[in-house]
Design a protein around this motif. Structure first.
Motif, PDB file in Angstrom:
ATOM      1  N   ILE A   8       0.835  -1.202   0.000  1.00  0.00           N
ATOM      2  CA  ILE A   8       0.000   0.000   0.000  1.00  0.00           C
ATOM      3  C   ILE A   8       0.872   1.255   0.000  1.00  0.00           C
ATOM      4  O   ILE A   8       0.617   2.206  -0.741  1.00  0.00           O
ATOM      5  CB  ILE A   8      -0.972  -0.010   1.201  1.00  0.00           C
ATOM      6  CG1 ILE A   8      -2.012  -1.116   1.012  1.00  0.00           C
ATOM      7  CG2 ILE A   8      -1.639   1.346   1.374  1.00  0.00           C
ATOM      8  CD1 ILE A   8      -2.887  -1.359   2.217  1.00  0.00           C
ATOM      9  N   ILE A   9       1.909   1.248   0.826  1.00  0.00           N
ATOM     10  CA  ILE A   9       2.816   2.401   0.894  1.00  0.00           C
ATOM     11  C   ILE A   9       3.500   2.601  -0.456  1.00  0.00           C
ATOM     12  O   ILE A   9       3.554   3.718  -0.976  1.00  0.00           O
ATOM     13  CB  ILE A   9       3.842   2.219   2.028  1.00  0.00           C
ATOM     14  CG1 ILE A   9       3.131   2.286   3.382  1.00  0.00           C
ATOM     15  CG2 ILE A   9       4.953   3.261   1.947  1.00  0.00           C
ATOM     16  CD1 ILE A   9       3.995   1.901   4.563  1.00  0.00           C
ATOM     17  N   ARG A  10       4.009   1.530  -1.030  1.00  0.00           N
ATOM     18  CA  ARG A  10       4.669   1.634  -2.333  1.00  0.00           C
ATOM     19  C   ARG A  10       3.692   2.139  -3.391  1.00  0.00           C
ATOM     20  O   ARG A  10       4.028   2.991  -4.216  1.00  0.00           O
ATOM     21  CB  ARG A  10       5.249   0.291  -2.744  1.00  0.00           C
ATOM     22  CG  ARG A  10       5.969   0.362  -4.067  1.00  0.00           C
ATOM     23  CD  ARG A  10       6.537  -0.973  -4.469  1.00  0.00           C
ATOM     24  NE  ARG A  10       7.108  -0.868  -5.789  1.00  0.00           N
ATOM     25  CZ  ARG A  10       8.263  -1.367  -6.120  1.00  0.00           C
ATOM     26  NH1 ARG A  10       8.975  -2.024  -5.241  1.00  0.00           N
ATOM     27  NH2 ARG A  10       8.706  -1.232  -7.344  1.00  0.00           N
ATOM     28  N   GLY A  12       1.151   4.065  -2.945  1.00  0.00           N
ATOM     29  CA  GLY A  12       0.950   5.497  -2.714  1.00  0.00           C
ATOM     30  C   GLY A  12       2.087   6.316  -3.276  1.00  0.00           C
ATOM     31  O   GLY A  12       1.866   7.340  -3.944  1.00  0.00           O
ATOM     32  N   TYR A  13       3.324   5.896  -3.014  1.00  0.00           N
ATOM     33  CA  TYR A  13       4.490   6.612  -3.548  1.00  0.00           C
ATOM     34  C   TYR A  13       4.510   6.582  -5.072  1.00  0.00           C
ATOM     35  O   TYR A  13       4.818   7.582  -5.715  1.00  0.00           O
ATOM     36  CB  TYR A  13       5.792   6.026  -2.994  1.00  0.00           C
ATOM     37  CG  TYR A  13       6.080   6.416  -1.565  1.00  0.00           C
ATOM     38  CD1 TYR A  13       5.926   7.714  -1.126  1.00  0.00           C
ATOM     39  CD2 TYR A  13       6.522   5.477  -0.656  1.00  0.00           C
ATOM     40  CE1 TYR A  13       6.197   8.081   0.173  1.00  0.00           C
ATOM     41  CE2 TYR A  13       6.801   5.821   0.654  1.00  0.00           C
ATOM     42  CZ  TYR A  13       6.635   7.135   1.073  1.00  0.00           C
ATOM     43  OH  TYR A  13       6.901   7.488   2.362  1.00  0.00           O
ATOM     44  N   SER A  15       1.950   6.300  -7.036  1.00  0.00           N
ATOM     45  CA  SER A  15       0.875   7.165  -7.521  1.00  0.00           C
ATOM     46  C   SER A  15       1.321   8.624  -7.528  1.00  0.00           C
ATOM     47  O   SER A  15       1.053   9.361  -8.488  1.00  0.00           O
ATOM     48  CB  SER A  15      -0.374   7.022  -6.647  1.00  0.00           C
ATOM     49  OG  SER A  15      -0.870   5.708  -6.710  1.00  0.00           O
ATOM     50  N   LEU A  16       1.985   9.045  -6.462  1.00  0.00           N
ATOM     51  CA  LEU A  16       2.497  10.418  -6.413  1.00  0.00           C
ATOM     52  C   LEU A  16       3.511  10.659  -7.528  1.00  0.00           C
ATOM     53  O   LEU A  16       3.478  11.680  -8.213  1.00  0.00           O
ATOM     54  CB  LEU A  16       3.142  10.710  -5.059  1.00  0.00           C
ATOM     55  CG  LEU A  16       2.198  10.845  -3.872  1.00  0.00           C
ATOM     56  CD1 LEU A  16       2.981  10.954  -2.580  1.00  0.00           C
ATOM     57  CD2 LEU A  16       1.293  12.051  -4.056  1.00  0.00           C
TER      58      LEU A  16
END
Length: 97
Positions: A8-10, A12-13, A15-16
């Motif tokens: 999930i964290i990856r 999110g990064y 996506s940014l």
């Protein structure tokens, strides 16, 4: 379940990054400098038992990093110079120590 959090964290990064939002956030979040911690710069070695391999970079990789940083117009400074800039509030140019 434990592998879900890093995914999930990856996501999110990524996506940014792929949305390009990081270009707009750079003036607000980029900081004044960075410290590289390259523990060993040496040619790649053969052998199965190398517990510190993840702390090593090759001279070729190191040269590529230095060229990239210079093209990015970042100052390459010593830790003493970094400390001086931080203490004196000298943030006129971004740096890498």
């Amino acid at each position: 379940m434990a592998a879900l959090k890093p995914a999930i964290i990856r996501g999110g990064y990524e996506s940014l990054y792929f949305s390009g939002v990081h270009y707009f956030l750079k003036p607000f979040l980029s900081g004044v400098g960075a410290i590289l911690t390259l523990h060993h710069v040496r040619p790649a070695r053969k052998g199965r038992f190398q517990p510190n391999r993840m702390l090593e970079v090759t001279p070729r990789f190191f040269n590529r990093v230095v060229r990239y940083l210079r093209r990015a117009k970042l100052d390459l400074v010593s830790l003493d110079e970094m400390h001086r800039r931080l203490v004196e509030g000298d943030f006129s140019r971004r740096f890498v120590a």
